[in-house]
Structure formats: structure tokens, C-alpha cells
Write an enzyme that holds these catalytic residues in place. Structure first.
Site, PDB file in Angstrom:
ATOM      1  NE  ARG A   1      -2.979  -3.993  -1.346  1.00  0.00           N
ATOM      2  CZ  ARG A   1      -2.351  -4.744  -0.446  1.00  0.00           C
ATOM      3  NH1 ARG A   1      -1.036  -4.732  -0.394  1.00  0.00           N
ATOM      4  NH2 ARG A   1      -3.030  -5.502   0.393  1.00  0.00           N
TER       5      ARG A   1
ATOM      6  CG  HIS B   1      -5.459  -9.326   0.927  1.00  0.00           C
ATOM      7  ND1 HIS B   1      -5.495  -9.809  -0.365  1.00  0.00           N
ATOM      8  CD2 HIS B   1      -5.381  -7.975   0.801  1.00  0.00           C
ATOM      9  CE1 HIS B   1      -5.430  -8.812  -1.217  1.00  0.00           C
ATOM     10  NE2 HIS B   1      -5.356  -7.688  -0.528  1.00  0.00           N
TER      11      HIS B   1
ATOM     12  CE  LYS C   1      -6.283  -0.965   4.787  1.00  0.00           C
ATOM     13  NZ  LYS C   1      -7.584  -1.223   4.128  1.00  0.00           N
TER      14      LYS C   1
ATOM     15  NE  ARG D   1      -3.509  -2.374   2.718  1.00  0.00           N
ATOM     16  CZ  ARG D   1      -3.163  -3.515   3.295  1.00  0.00           C
ATOM     17  NH1 ARG D   1      -1.932  -3.645   3.812  1.00  0.00           N
ATOM     18  NH2 ARG D   1      -4.007  -4.529   3.371  1.00  0.00           N
TER      19      ARG D   1
ATOM     20  CE1 TYR E   1      -6.174  -6.950  -6.631  1.00  0.00           C
ATOM     21  CE2 TYR E   1      -6.143  -8.200  -4.591  1.00  0.00           C
ATOM     22  CZ  TYR E   1      -6.128  -6.996  -5.257  1.00  0.00           C
ATOM     23  OH  TYR E   1      -6.074  -5.829  -4.539  1.00  0.00           O
TER      24      TYR E   1
ATOM     25  CG  HIS F   1      -4.626   0.496  -3.791  1.00  0.00           C
ATOM     26  ND1 HIS F   1      -4.026   0.433  -2.553  1.00  0.00           N
ATOM     27  CD2 HIS F   1      -5.494  -0.543  -3.838  1.00  0.00           C
ATOM     28  CE1 HIS F   1      -4.518  -0.586  -1.871  1.00  0.00           C
ATOM     29  NE2 HIS F   1      -5.400  -1.209  -2.627  1.00  0.00           N
TER      30      HIS F   1
END
Length: 334
Positions: free
Chosen positions: A262, A285, A187, A162, A294, A259
Site C-alpha cells: 500500500r 484516506h 475503514k 489494506r 507519501y 501494508h
């Protein structure tokens, strides 16, 4: 606002005690919540005709919250995702108030019933390898700024990081010896290790030779030595994409952001046959469902799968519903 109104002390306790001390929220979460309350208080103050200092807790009703969310989406042109983020910040505060001051539980309950808005789920927009190469060719690498931009964009594509994860990168988070890798903090302050190509490490090493940084200082900085911001990167990237579109016209139809690199990393890993659980770990994730998007986005992967299945053989036998005349006649009578 009367002296007895608890709103100022509650809002201060929400940020200082609840978010920082009890929840140990990240600085990005705190800043996002701060911006939400700045916008909300100004919005209510304008509607009430007074200053922000006169806004009381009773003024922040469920109707005012709904009006603010409508203004966020339609007046400010924000996305549904941004609208929902604003609502999450407001909900969090009123959940805190309901626990701290039960006398306001009725008002809190009304605000907490304001629903999140569903948004359409579209396939992620990703870059093809030729488009990535065209963008990476744009920075003028004879200048420090060009070297920095080229190294940053290369790192984004290599790591799938990110944008803020990349901008927070320090030299001590990179293993410059083989096997090359970078330690990223994602995150929820979850740490993960991403492998790096030798070419990417070389780009960062050359940048650090021109622009030395201490082990705990951020690598990607502006000409004043201050850390780059995400908005500045988006601005520079837009200029590079405009230039790259002259050679690769397909870029004109895509909204390219940091992004997007990514997304490109994830889709290209899927196309290369990398296991989906490895990609999940690579990107950081929490849910495998996020990574599966994806796998669904790559048209080339779908095409190869379709070729393996093959087209169904043609048949001269009519389907059963056409052979049964009595059933069709019966349906006609309904």
C-alpha cells in the site's frame, strides 16, 4: 464478585447494545475491543490472585489500567500504536459506564484521564519497483496456492488496498469488463472504487478458473476453501521476501508486510505525478494530511525538486552580522 456488582451486565451491554446496536461498529472494531478486554481481565485477575470471574468494576482502576498499558508495551512487546488502541477500547467502555451509571463517574473520570502516548512519526517504509517485481516473482504459479499468492500480492500493489480489504474481496466486487475496477469497503465501511490493470484482472480470472468461487464468496482462500487470514499472508510474504532478498539485497534492510505494498502504491503514484487528492481517494484516506506523508517519503521526487531549484550562487560579500563589528562587540559584553 458479589451479585450486586454491575460489571458483567455493563460489559455485556457495552458490546451488545452500545457497539453493535447504537454505534453499528464494524466486526473488526468489536473483535479488537474484545481482545483488549480479554487481556485486561486476565491481567487484573493475575495481579489480584483470583479468577477472571471475580474481577469487579472497582478493580479496574486508573492505576490498574496504567499497569496494563505498561505491560502491553514492555511485557508483551507491543507497539505504542497497539498500546493506544487498547486504551481507546478501555476509554470507550468507561465513557459508556459514566453515561449509564453516574454513581461511578468519579472512577470513570480517573480512567478517562489516562493519556494516549505519543509515538515518533517516521517516514513510511515502501518498496522500490525492482523490489516489488522481485517479490512478485517468488510464488510458484504452477500451483493453486502460488497463483493465489501472486494474484493477491499483485492486487495489493495495483489497488493500494489494506490487507483485510483485499481478503474480503468477492467476485461480484470486481468489474471484469473494461474499464476494469474493484469495489473496496474500507475503514468505517466507506466504499471506494479502484481501477485495475488488465493484467491484474487476468490473474484473478485464472485463479477463479482453478478455484471457482460464488459471486458473494471470498476469492482468496486456503486449501480447505476457508478465507485467508492476515497472519497467514504475513507468514507467506516473509518467506517470499527472504527468497527475493537473494536477488535484491536491499530487501534485507526492510520490514516488509502486506501494508508495504500500500505504501509502495502511494509513493509510486506520487512519483508518477498523480495529484495528491486523487491518491487520497484511491487509498481511501479520510484526511489529506495522511496522504501527504507519501509525498514527503519519496526521495526521488525530492531530488527532482531540488534540481529545479538549483544551488545558490556563491557570494564574496560577508554576511551582515560579520560586517557590523560594533554589534559583535556588544554581544560579547552580554
Amino acid at each position: 464478585m458479589t451479585r450486586s456488582d454491575p460489571f458483567p451486565s455493563l460489559l455485556r451491554a457495552f458490546f451488545q447494545e452500545w457497539l453493535v446496536e447504537q454505534r453499528s461498529a464494524s466486526v473488526h472494531t468489536i473483535r479488537s475491543y474484545r481482545d483488549t478486554w480479554r487481556l485486561l481481565l486476565r491481567f487484573i485477575a493475575e495481579r489480584k490472585g483470583g479468577g477472571v470471574a471475580r474481577v469487579a468494576l472497582a478493580d479496574i482502576s486508573a492505576d490498574e489500567v496504567r499497569a496494563f498499558l505498561h505491560h502491553t508495551e514492555h511485557g508483551r512487546g507491543s507497539t505504542i500504536g497497539t498500546r493506544n488502541c487498547r486504551l481507546a477500547a478501555i476509554r470507550s467502555f468507561f465513557s459508556f459506564v459514566a453515561d449509564r451509571n453516574p454513581e461511578y463517574v468519579a472512577q470513570c473520570a480517573e480512567v478517562l484521564t489516562v493519556p494516549l502516548k505519543r509515538e515518533p512519526t517516521s517516514a513510511p517504509c515502501y518498496l522500490e519497483p525492482a523490489e516489488v517485481e522481485a517479490i512478485l516473482a517468488q510464488p510458484d504459479r504452477s500451483t493453486v496456492a502460488g497463483m493465489r499468492d501472486h494474484a493477491l500480492l499483485s492486487f495489493l500493489y495495483n489497488s493500494g488496498a489494506r490487507i483485510q480489504e483485499a481478503l474480503d474481496l468477492c467476485p461480484d466486487a470486481i468489474r471484469f469488463d473494461a474499464p476494469h475496477c474493484a469495489r473496496l469497503n474500507g475503514k468505517g465501511r466507506k466504499e471506494r472504487i479502484c481501477p485495475l490493470w488488465p493484467e491484474t484482472v487476468t490473474l484473478i480470472e485464472k485463479l477463479l478458473e482453478r478455484q471457482p468461487r460464488a459471486p458473494d464468496e471470498r476469492i482468496f482462500v486456503n486449501r480447505y476453501g476457508k478465507p485467508l487470514g492476515a497472519s497467514g499472508v504475513r507468514f507467506k510474504l516473509a518467506a517470499y521476501v527472504d527468497e527475493a532478498a537473494k536477488a535484491v539485497p536491499s530487501l534485507r534492510s526492510k520490514h516488509v508486510t502486506p501494508h508495504s505494498f500500500r505504501h509502495a502504491t502511494a509513493v509510486h503514484l506520487v512519483a508518477a505525478g498523480v495529484d495528491i487528492t486523487v491518491i487520497r481517494s484511491w487509498l481511501g484516506h479520510v484526511s489529506l494530511d495522511t496522504t501527504n506523508h507519501y509525498a514527503q517519503a519519496n526521495l526521488e521526487t525530492k531530488r527532482k525538486a531540488l534540481e529545479q531549484v538549483g544551488a545558490p550562487a556563491a557570494s564574496n560579500v560577508p554576511p551582515s552580522w560579520k560586517r557590523d563589528a560594533s554589534l559583535m562587540e556588544w554581544l560579547d559584553t552580554l
